[in-house]
Scaffold this active site. Structure first.
Site, PDB file in Angstrom:
ATOM      1  NE  ARG A  85     -49.712  50.376 -26.049  1.00 40.54           N
ATOM      2  CZ  ARG A  85     -50.980  50.397 -25.693  1.00 40.54           C
ATOM      3  NH1 ARG A  85     -51.838  51.174 -26.343  1.00 40.54           N
ATOM      4  NH2 ARG A  85     -51.443  49.663 -24.709  1.00 40.54           N
ATOM      5  CB  CYS A 127     -53.728  41.774 -18.512  1.00 41.32           C
ATOM      6  SG  CYS A 127     -54.599  43.303 -18.158  1.00 41.32           S
ATOM      7  CG  HIS A 177     -52.111  42.674 -27.710  1.00 39.72           C
ATOM      8  ND1 HIS A 177     -52.708  43.383 -26.695  1.00 39.72           N
ATOM      9  CD2 HIS A 177     -50.780  42.772 -27.476  1.00 39.72           C
ATOM     10  CE1 HIS A 177     -51.780  43.868 -25.883  1.00 39.72           C
ATOM     11  NE2 HIS A 177     -50.608  43.512 -26.334  1.00 39.72           N
ATOM     12  CG  ASP A 235     -46.939  42.449 -26.962  1.00 37.02           C
ATOM     13  OD1 ASP A 235     -47.678  42.470 -25.955  1.00 37.02           O
ATOM     14  OD2 ASP A 235     -46.870  43.397 -27.773  1.00 37.02           O
ATOM     15  NE  ARG A 275     -44.264  48.250 -21.056  1.00 39.73           N
ATOM     16  CZ  ARG A 275     -45.219  47.384 -21.367  1.00 39.73           C
ATOM     17  NH1 ARG A 275     -44.918  46.244 -21.931  1.00 39.73           N
ATOM     18  NH2 ARG A 275     -46.489  47.655 -21.109  1.00 39.73           N
ATOM     19  CE  LYS A 310     -48.057  45.992 -28.611  1.00 40.87           C
ATOM     20  NZ  LYS A 310     -48.612  45.791 -27.296  1.00 40.87           N
ATOM     21  CB  SER A 325     -51.387  46.774 -22.437  1.00 43.83           C
ATOM     22  OG  SER A 325     -51.496  46.824 -23.841  1.00 43.83           O
ATOM     23  CE1 TYR A 330     -41.192  54.473 -21.548  1.00 41.12           C
ATOM     24  CE2 TYR A 330     -42.963  53.073 -22.299  1.00 41.12           C
ATOM     25  CZ  TYR A 330     -41.964  53.351 -21.399  1.00 41.12           C
ATOM     26  OH  TYR A 330     -41.721  52.496 -20.349  1.00 41.12           O
TER      27      TYR A 330
HETATM   28  P1  GTP Z   1     -47.821  44.156 -22.189  1.00 45.81           P
HETATM   29  O1  GTP Z   1     -46.370  43.997 -22.419  1.00 45.81           O
HETATM   30  O2  GTP Z   1     -48.203  45.536 -21.766  1.00 45.81           O
HETATM   31  O3  GTP Z   1     -48.658  43.705 -23.343  1.00 45.81           O
HETATM   32  O4  GTP Z   1     -48.189  43.300 -20.867  1.00 45.81           O
HETATM   33  P2  GTP Z   1     -48.323  41.726 -20.572  1.00 45.81           P
HETATM   34  O5  GTP Z   1     -49.699  41.262 -20.935  1.00 45.81           O
HETATM   35  O6  GTP Z   1     -47.194  40.974 -21.167  1.00 45.81           O
HETATM   36  O7  GTP Z   1     -48.248  41.660 -18.978  1.00 45.81           O
HETATM   37  P3  GTP Z   1     -47.081  41.104 -18.011  1.00 45.81           P
HETATM   38  O8  GTP Z   1     -46.917  39.616 -18.132  1.00 45.81           O
HETATM   39  O9  GTP Z   1     -45.885  41.932 -18.186  1.00 45.81           O
HETATM   40  O10 GTP Z   1     -47.727  41.366 -16.575  1.00 45.81           O
HETATM   41  C1  GTP Z   1     -48.074  42.662 -16.133  1.00 45.81           C
HETATM   42  C2  GTP Z   1     -48.186  42.681 -14.633  1.00 45.81           C
HETATM   43  O11 GTP Z   1     -49.113  41.693 -14.188  1.00 45.81           O
HETATM   44  C3  GTP Z   1     -46.866  42.377 -13.936  1.00 45.81           C
HETATM   45  O12 GTP Z   1     -46.697  43.267 -12.870  1.00 45.81           O
HETATM   46  C4  GTP Z   1     -47.034  40.968 -13.435  1.00 45.81           C
HETATM   47  O13 GTP Z   1     -46.301  40.715 -12.266  1.00 45.81           O
HETATM   48  C5  GTP Z   1     -48.551  40.861 -13.186  1.00 45.81           C
HETATM   49  N1  GTP Z   1     -49.019  39.460 -13.379  1.00 45.81           N
HETATM   50  C6  GTP Z   1     -48.735  38.655 -14.433  1.00 45.81           C
HETATM   51  N2  GTP Z   1     -49.265  37.419 -14.253  1.00 45.81           N
HETATM   52  C7  GTP Z   1     -49.906  37.436 -13.071  1.00 45.81           C
HETATM   53  C8  GTP Z   1     -50.655  36.452 -12.323  1.00 45.81           C
HETATM   54  O14 GTP Z   1     -50.837  35.297 -12.718  1.00 45.81           O
HETATM   55  N3  GTP Z   1     -51.185  36.874 -11.130  1.00 45.81           N
HETATM   56  C9  GTP Z   1     -51.003  38.142 -10.660  1.00 45.81           C
HETATM   57  N4  GTP Z   1     -51.566  38.460  -9.489  1.00 45.81           N
HETATM   58  N5  GTP Z   1     -50.298  39.087 -11.327  1.00 45.81           N
HETATM   59  C10 GTP Z   1     -49.761  38.750 -12.516  1.00 45.81           C
HETATM   60  C1  SPV Z   2     -48.566  47.101 -24.701  1.00 48.33           C
HETATM   61  O1  SPV Z   2     -48.910  48.190 -24.237  1.00 48.33           O
HETATM   62  O2  SPV Z   2     -49.401  46.215 -25.014  1.00 48.33           O
HETATM   63  C2  SPV Z   2     -47.138  46.804 -24.877  1.00 48.33           C
HETATM   64  C3  SPV Z   2     -46.170  47.871 -24.642  1.00 48.33           C
HETATM   65  O3  SPV Z   2     -46.795  45.691 -25.265  1.00 48.33           O
HETATM   66  S1  SPV Z   2     -46.013  48.963 -25.978  1.00 48.33           S
HETATM   67  O4  SPV Z   2     -44.942  48.458 -26.845  1.00 48.33           O
HETATM   68  O5  SPV Z   2     -45.644  50.277 -25.458  1.00 48.33           O
HETATM   69  O6  SPV Z   2     -47.220  49.018 -26.745  1.00 48.33           O
HETATM   70 MN    MN Z   3     -48.605  44.285 -25.425  1.00 45.67          MN
END
Ligand code: GTP
Ligand code: SPV
Ligand code: MN
Length: 639
Positions: free
Chosen positions: A103, A306, A282, A329, A423, A262, A304, A253
């Site tokens: 983004r 996290c 979010h 999400d 992704r 979003k 994002s 993207y």
């Molecule tokens: P968006 O789709 O961008 O909104 O991200 P999200 O908040 O859904 O994050 P996601 O669950 O995809 O995690 C992002 C990264 O953080 C990945 O590489 C995970 O492996 C890592 N991660 C998620 N949960 C944990 C956790 O409990 N501990 C650690 N150390 N890493 C984590």
């Molecule tokens: C984020 O960045 O919080 C996402 C991926 O969930 S995107 O759809 O690119 O915004």
């Molecule tokens: Mn997101």
């Protein structure tokens, strides 16, 4: 079904609208796919306007069928936009232009009559970090500089989509116009798209959000990568909340191009939610059942990349617990007539971060994503599969890896094989733990809201807000390490209130006021802050995370049930001694380090929040939030 020749001339010739439709028929002469007859007059008018502006070669009205997907996959294969992944069932890999991988927050704007409607206006906010405002005149110039003729020689796709189940009173309809077949196929996974939506539009109030998207054409006319056209230098994402309109140019993207996500569900969505008295956030939504068989639902806002997808699909290590996934999400939350806060997931799929996803960390995601999915910017393997950081154990001997840039890769290169923001895009219905109520139109009842982020130091594993106002303050004061989901470089700690900084559709001060007002509208859930990412002085995570986070959810569950398992601290309620269940945890946990509250850290934290509020929010900050900051400051001073 392919329409050709004379068939096209019959598009929408209902006698009552003969004049209008004659005109339309001319403009739609080149409708090469789909049924223009079922477009409502308002949709036709919008499509016409976009045809006039973008001058595509032909128009394709998406019906959402599998036959259509086959057709588009064929087109993309031929162009090299996607490659097949024969190791799996109906899976594809797209490699983007390396300049189009995330983004673009700095190029995302909201246009309202006055600047204050969009962002807090303060003397000190240079630059403002809570969104970008653009005057209507400038928005028109931005469109004129980019869109006229931008689809010449290309097909214009018309995607009717619903955020939320088609016909649910909480759902919203959008029409996305795009020149990217990749966007069409992704929208068909991420939303409910196609003919059922057009049929619903005819029977409902006919309202829809206008979403215009083009991958664009660089000024020189030369595409650096014909398989992934884009115009990174002139990329721009524009929103007009008053008109329920989105215009996006230059990027194919994720959040830049899948406009239901979003742009609609959060930026436009939050402005609609403010008007109508609900919340567009979010947040993931999960259901958790305890060993006694009682089930509650939890929503959680993390910035994002996290951990939302991972928490939403977690496999609890604590015996007797079960987690089910409603969404990963976005949550739309509204009080029902009884004053219960109910949430729906407006999406239909997961657009999840690939790196880090593995059998060990997220086996449920691994069981979801290897059919009917589109992968973007991951690495590929010589046996027709995918690869990314975290999949080391899945890699077979003798299989070579090609990185996200298309080059042969080896571990020794020191470079990641997959882009950090690569992704998977996969249907939610394939998730083995999808919640039975995930498509319920009235939504699921929310008992707790979690805020969290990547905080390497100072912030404990979990704490609870004393009350709603304190919880709103905790959301407002959120900070987190920058990630690859947007254009930021390095690991700086950024303010990211409510994990919504890139997604606020209106002034953050008014947003806080709206959150505070929820207390008068119904029974508000308990609020917590979690941090899976605290590190030791040696730089190692102090908490194993993932499935072990069920131990934190267990404590939260017990707090929701009213168990007195907490003790007060200057920053909020912490688990009382031994109340966090660490039974049979394999790792040794340094609880003292994990929950330590260093006074100097918290003094700096309070100063940073104070400065942020003063500079970025100024006179827009509600008194109740300022009061919470004052109370925290006093408590920290007494530490
Ligand atoms: P968006 O789709 O961008 O909104 O991200 P999200 O908040 O859904 O994050 P996601 O669950 O995809 O995690 C992002 C990264 O953080 C990945 O590489 C995970 O492996 C890592 N991660 C998620 N949960 C944990 C956790 O409990 N501990 C650690 N150390 N890493 C984590
Ligand atoms: C984020 O960045 O919080 C996402 C991926 O969930 S995107 O759809 O690119 O915004
Ligand atoms: Mn997101």
């Amino acid at each position: 079904m392919l329409l050709k020749g004379a068939q096209l001339l019959r598009c929408g010739l209902a006698p009552a609208h003969r004049n209008l439709n004659l005109r339309l028929t001319c403009r739609f002469l080149s409708v090469q796919y789909g049924d223009a007859q079922i477009l409502t007059p308002a949709v036709k008018q919008y499509v016409e306007k976009c045809v006039d502006l973008c001058q595509p070669e032909r128009v394709h009205i998406c019906d959402g069928t599998e036959g259509e997907s086959k057709l588009l996959q064929g087109i993309m294969l031929k162009k090299g936009t996607i490659i097949p992944l024969p190791k799996y069932q109906n899976c594809w890999l797209a490699r983007t232009n390396p300049a189009d991988v995330a983004r673009v927050e700095g190029k995302t704007f909201i246009s309202t009559d006055s600047k204050e409607q969009t962002v807090p206006v303060t003397e000190k906010a240079t630059p403002g970090m809570l969104g970008n405002w653009m005057a209507e005149g400038d928005l028109q110039v931005a469109i004129k500089e980019r869109f006229p003729g931008c689809m010449k020689g290309r097909t214009m796709y018309v995607i009717p989509f619903s955020m939320g189940p088609v016909g649910s009173p909480l759902s919203k309809i959008g029409i996305e116009i795009t020149d990217s077949p990749y966007v069409v196929e992704s929208m068909k996974i991420m939303t409910r798209a196609g003919n059922p939506v057009l049929k619903y539009l005819q029977s409902g109030d006919g309202q829809f959000v206008k979403c215009l998207h083009s991958v664009g054409t660089p000024k020189s006319g030369v595409q650096a990568m014909p398989s992934w056209p884009c115009d990174p230098e002139r990329t721009i994402v524009l929103h007009k909340p008053a008109e329920n309109e989105i215009v996006s140019y230059g990027s194919g993207y994720g959040g830049n191009s899948l406009l239901g996500k979003k742009c609609l569900a959060l930026r436009i969505g939050s402005t609609i939610a403010k008007r109508e008295g609900w919340l567009a956030e979010h947040m993931l939504i999960l259901g958790i059942t305890n060993p006694q068989g009682k089930k509650i639902y939890i929503a959680a806002a993390f910035p994002s990349a996290c951990g939302k997808t991972n928490l939403a699909m977690m496999t609890p290590t604590l015996p007797g617990y079960k987690v089910e996934c409603v969404g990963d999400d976005i949550a739309w939350m509204k009080f029902d007539k009884k004053g219960v806060l109910r949430a729906i997931n407006p999406e239909n799929g997961f657009f999840g971060v690939a790196p880090g996803t593995s059998r060990a960390t997220n086996p449920i995601a691994m069981d979801t994503i290897f059919q009917n999915s589109v992968f973007t910017n991951v690495a590929s393997t010589s046996d027709g599969g995918v690869y990314w950081e975290g999949m080391e154990k899945d890699q077979l001997k003798g299989v070579t890896v090609t990185d996200w840039l298309g080059k042969l890769w080896s571990q020794e290169s020191g470079k990641p094989a997959a882009h950090p923001n690569s992704r998977f895009c996969t249907p939610a219905s394939q998730c083995p733990i999808i919640d039975p109520a995930w498509e319920d139109s009235e939504g699921v009842p929310i008992s707790a809201i979690l805020f969290g982020g990547r905080r390497p130091s100072g912030v404990p594993l979990v704490y609870e807000a004393r009350d709603w106002k304190h919880g709103v303050f905790i959301g407002a004061a959120m900070r987190s390490e920058a990630t690859a989901a947007a254009e930021f470089k390095g690991k700086v700690i950024m303010h990211d209130p409510f994990a919504m900084r890139p997604f606020f559709g209106y002034n953050f001060g008014d947003y806080l006021g709206h959150w505070l007002s929820m207390e008068q509208r119904g029974q508000v859930p308990k609020i917590f802050h979690v941090n899976w990412f605290r590190k030791s002085s040696e730089g190692k995570f102090l908490w194993p995370g993932f499935g072990e986070n069920s131990r934190v959810l267990d404590w939260i569950f017990r707090r929701v049930e009213g168990e007195q398992c907490f003790e007060d601290s200057p920053i909020g309620r912490l688990p009382s001694k031994e109340s966090l269940n660490l039974e049979s945890l394999k790792e040794n946990i340094d609880l003292d380090q994990l929950f330590e509250l260093p006074k100097d850290f918290w003094q700096q934290e309070v100063d940073a929040i104070e400065r942020y509020f003063e500079e970025q929010v100024g006179h827009h900050l509600p008194g109740a939030v300022a009061e919470e900051l004052r109370k925290l400051k006093a408590r920290v001073a007494d530490m």
